[in-house]
Write an enzyme that holds these catalytic residues in place. Sequence first.
Site, PDB file in Angstrom:
ATOM      1  N   LYS A  49     -39.455  88.018  40.480  1.00  8.44           N
ATOM      2  CA  LYS A  49     -40.313  86.888  40.854  1.00  8.44           C
ATOM      3  C   LYS A  49     -41.777  87.306  41.001  1.00  8.44           C
ATOM      4  O   LYS A  49     -42.610  86.501  41.421  1.00  8.44           O
ATOM      5  CB  LYS A  49     -39.796  86.246  42.149  1.00  8.44           C
ATOM      6  CG  LYS A  49     -38.390  85.638  42.010  1.00  8.44           C
ATOM      7  CD  LYS A  49     -38.078  84.659  43.131  1.00  8.44           C
ATOM      8  CE  LYS A  49     -36.642  84.193  43.064  1.00  8.44           C
ATOM      9  NZ  LYS A  49     -36.325  83.108  43.993  1.00  8.44           N
TER      10      LYS A  49
ATOM     11  N   PHE B 281     -38.392  85.903  50.824  1.00 11.31           N
ATOM     12  CA  PHE B 281     -37.259  86.386  51.621  1.00 11.31           C
ATOM     13  C   PHE B 281     -36.083  86.540  50.665  1.00 11.31           C
ATOM     14  O   PHE B 281     -36.036  85.889  49.623  1.00 11.31           O
ATOM     15  CB  PHE B 281     -36.889  85.368  52.712  1.00 11.31           C
ATOM     16  CG  PHE B 281     -37.624  85.566  54.007  1.00 11.31           C
ATOM     17  CD1 PHE B 281     -38.968  85.267  54.108  1.00 11.31           C
ATOM     18  CD2 PHE B 281     -36.964  86.048  55.126  1.00 11.31           C
ATOM     19  CE1 PHE B 281     -39.649  85.440  55.304  1.00 11.31           C
ATOM     20  CE2 PHE B 281     -37.624  86.231  56.327  1.00 11.31           C
ATOM     21  CZ  PHE B 281     -38.976  85.929  56.424  1.00 11.31           C
TER      22      PHE B 281
ATOM     23  N   ASN C 250     -27.711  73.889  54.361  1.00 14.93           N
ATOM     24  CA  ASN C 250     -27.264  75.214  54.813  1.00 14.93           C
ATOM     25  C   ASN C 250     -27.607  75.382  56.295  1.00 14.93           C
ATOM     26  O   ASN C 250     -28.171  74.488  56.915  1.00 14.93           O
ATOM     27  CB  ASN C 250     -27.888  76.307  53.944  1.00 14.93           C
ATOM     28  CG  ASN C 250     -29.400  76.279  54.007  1.00 14.93           C
ATOM     29  OD1 ASN C 250     -29.988  76.537  55.050  1.00 14.93           O
ATOM     30  ND2 ASN C 250     -30.029  75.923  52.896  1.00 14.93           N
TER      31      ASN C 250
HETATM   32  O1  PMT Z   1     -34.096  79.731  59.580  1.00 13.42           O
HETATM   33  P1  PMT Z   1     -33.319  80.797  60.364  1.00 13.42           P
HETATM   34  O2  PMT Z   1     -32.079  80.239  60.987  1.00 13.42           O
HETATM   35  O3  PMT Z   1     -34.199  81.531  61.332  1.00 13.42           O
HETATM   36  O4  PMT Z   1     -32.823  81.883  59.295  1.00 13.42           O
HETATM   37  C1  PMT Z   1     -33.737  82.655  58.589  1.00 13.42           C
HETATM   38  C2  PMT Z   1     -33.372  82.756  57.098  1.00 13.42           C
HETATM   39  C3  PMT Z   1     -32.109  83.598  56.966  1.00 13.42           C
HETATM   40  C4  PMT Z   1     -33.137  81.385  56.479  1.00 13.42           C
HETATM   41  C5  PMT Z   1     -34.603  83.385  56.363  1.00 13.42           C
HETATM   42  O5  PMT Z   1     -34.964  84.512  57.017  1.00 13.42           O
HETATM   43  C6  PMT Z   1     -34.305  83.685  54.910  1.00 13.42           C
HETATM   44  O6  PMT Z   1     -33.695  84.667  54.535  1.00 13.42           O
HETATM   45  N1  PMT Z   1     -34.808  82.773  54.040  1.00 13.42           N
HETATM   46  C7  PMT Z   1     -34.536  82.801  52.633  1.00 13.42           C
HETATM   47  C8  PMT Z   1     -33.166  82.234  52.358  1.00 13.42           C
HETATM   48  C9  PMT Z   1     -32.909  82.120  50.887  1.00 13.42           C
HETATM   49  O7  PMT Z   1     -32.876  81.047  50.373  1.00 13.42           O
HETATM   50  O8  PMT Z   1     -32.812  83.271  50.279  1.00 13.42           O
HETATM   51  P2  PMT Z   1     -32.581  83.450  48.675  1.00 13.42           P
HETATM   52  O9  PMT Z   1     -32.317  84.882  48.509  1.00 13.42           O
HETATM   53  O10 PMT Z   1     -31.603  82.460  48.204  1.00 13.42           O
HETATM   54  O11 PMT Z   1     -33.997  83.064  48.052  1.00 13.42           O
HETATM   55  C10 PMT Z   1     -34.987  84.032  47.747  1.00 13.42           C
HETATM   56  C11 PMT Z   1     -36.352  83.475  47.962  1.00 13.42           C
HETATM   57  O12 PMT Z   1     -36.594  82.433  47.012  1.00 13.42           O
HETATM   58  C12 PMT Z   1     -36.614  82.884  49.335  1.00 13.42           C
HETATM   59  O13 PMT Z   1     -37.930  83.234  49.708  1.00 13.42           O
HETATM   60  C13 PMT Z   1     -36.492  81.384  49.109  1.00 13.42           C
HETATM   61  O14 PMT Z   1     -37.332  80.650  50.010  1.00 13.42           O
HETATM   62  C14 PMT Z   1     -36.994  81.243  47.671  1.00 13.42           C
HETATM   63  N2  PMT Z   1     -36.411  80.114  46.912  1.00 13.42           N
HETATM   64  C15 PMT Z   1     -35.080  80.045  46.656  1.00 13.42           C
HETATM   65  C16 PMT Z   1     -34.597  79.012  45.894  1.00 13.42           C
HETATM   66  C17 PMT Z   1     -35.482  78.033  45.406  1.00 13.42           C
HETATM   67  N3  PMT Z   1     -35.055  77.014  44.690  1.00 13.42           N
HETATM   68  N4  PMT Z   1     -36.794  78.128  45.681  1.00 13.42           N
HETATM   69  C18 PMT Z   1     -37.277  79.158  46.426  1.00 13.42           C
HETATM   70  O15 PMT Z   1     -38.475  79.232  46.663  1.00 13.42           O
END
Ligand code: PMT
Length: 419
Positions: free
Chosen positions: A353, A335, A221
Amino acid sequence: MSDDAAQNWVLPHAGKRVALGVTGGIAAYKAAEILRGLQRAGCIVRVAMTEHATRLIAPLTFRALSGTHVVVDDYAPDNPDPIAHITFSQTVDLFLVAPATANIIAKFAHGIADDFLTTTYLASTAPVVVAPAMNTTMWQHPTTERNLAVLRADGVHIIEPDAGEMACGTIGPGRLSEPDKIVAATLALLDTKSNDLTGERILLTAGATREEIDPVRFLSNRSSGRMGSALAQVARARGAEVTLVAGVMSVDVPAGVRVVRALSAAEMHAAVMRELDRATVFIGAAAVADYRPAKRADQKLKKSGTTLTLTLEPTPDILAAVADARRDGLLVIGFAAESEHVVEHARAKLTRKNLDAIVANDITRTDAGFDTETNSITLLTRDRATPLELPLMSKRNAAEHILDEIARLRQQQTAQAVK
Ligand code: PMT
């Protein structure tokens, strides 16, 4: 003190005051570049050297650049300041030692005060930053590792050395971090309002994961790692020990931060679970793939001319696993990258979570979220019904706000424990 620079030093109105300690490593000459970088940023810099350092670079160089007396031996008759070790340590905004040899690190760790620089360290009330430089074997010696652990526990900021070719010809870690990185880390510390995160050990994920399809293709991504890198830099500047589990990042990792590389979601999951025991705070800023190819092809997939169907399977949810393994006191921050119903979806993730807080990003904006310099975040915490919606700002400022919230949650937790 009679000259203008010394006058500025005594009456600190011309900028931040930095005491620069130079010790006897081959990289001592790079301290002149560090001094110039700090001066360019408006700092007033005074220099102290160990006796050994003077054999590698003359005090006159630093006197010419700083415009003021360089202290080597405070008993020397030409020393204009009769209480130089107190002036040096207690009227400065920051005490930086670069390069720092294994010897000075050992002395600092054990409270040995047998010269001007070591006495100054003991008398210091300012934040201390140490940039080690030494031969790889010395850097990796258990004694050095023990001494550095003592300094970290005492709140000293360590700017990890770089890896590369050393003066002695060996290749490995131990080379002084680049002067501009040392200057940036020093300025970041000077910018910071306080050391309110001292004692916290923050484990942080950042960047994108990469899920391989075959030896040359992968799913990934657009995460640059900028948000995670800003969090690491600010947390470090506010006194925390930071371990960054880094996926694919297109920005540099800040100085002073320990890095563990992990490209895929599975590697990141394993690295986080390995590091978790030591952490007091976990922040999941990485954009972790939710799915990966069920099978990675051993050979490059051939073009067949027909449709190719990939079967994807879910990856481990790192954030949920951390929250499940939560011990007393561990703060877990996630996040949420959302394209619609941002706050509602983020709130649902916070609850599902079992997090302490979540940072919601609206990824439909072009100036926020993935691969941008700025961010527009909404902070949701378990203890507050109303989300905190912040305006567009730099990722660095967004990081300050997120860490303010973490500091507040910690204070609240401590207050509850005392009741
Ligand atoms: O890196 P940059 O270019 O500065 O951009 C920042 C960002 C947009 C990547 C960052 O700020 C952000 O939003 N990160 C989380 C992106 C994400 O995967 O969001 P999500 O809503 O899909 O996941 C929710 C949370 O679960 C996140 O904390 C993620 O790290 C975590 N996750 C998701 C999937 C997985 N298999 N394991 C996880 O731990």
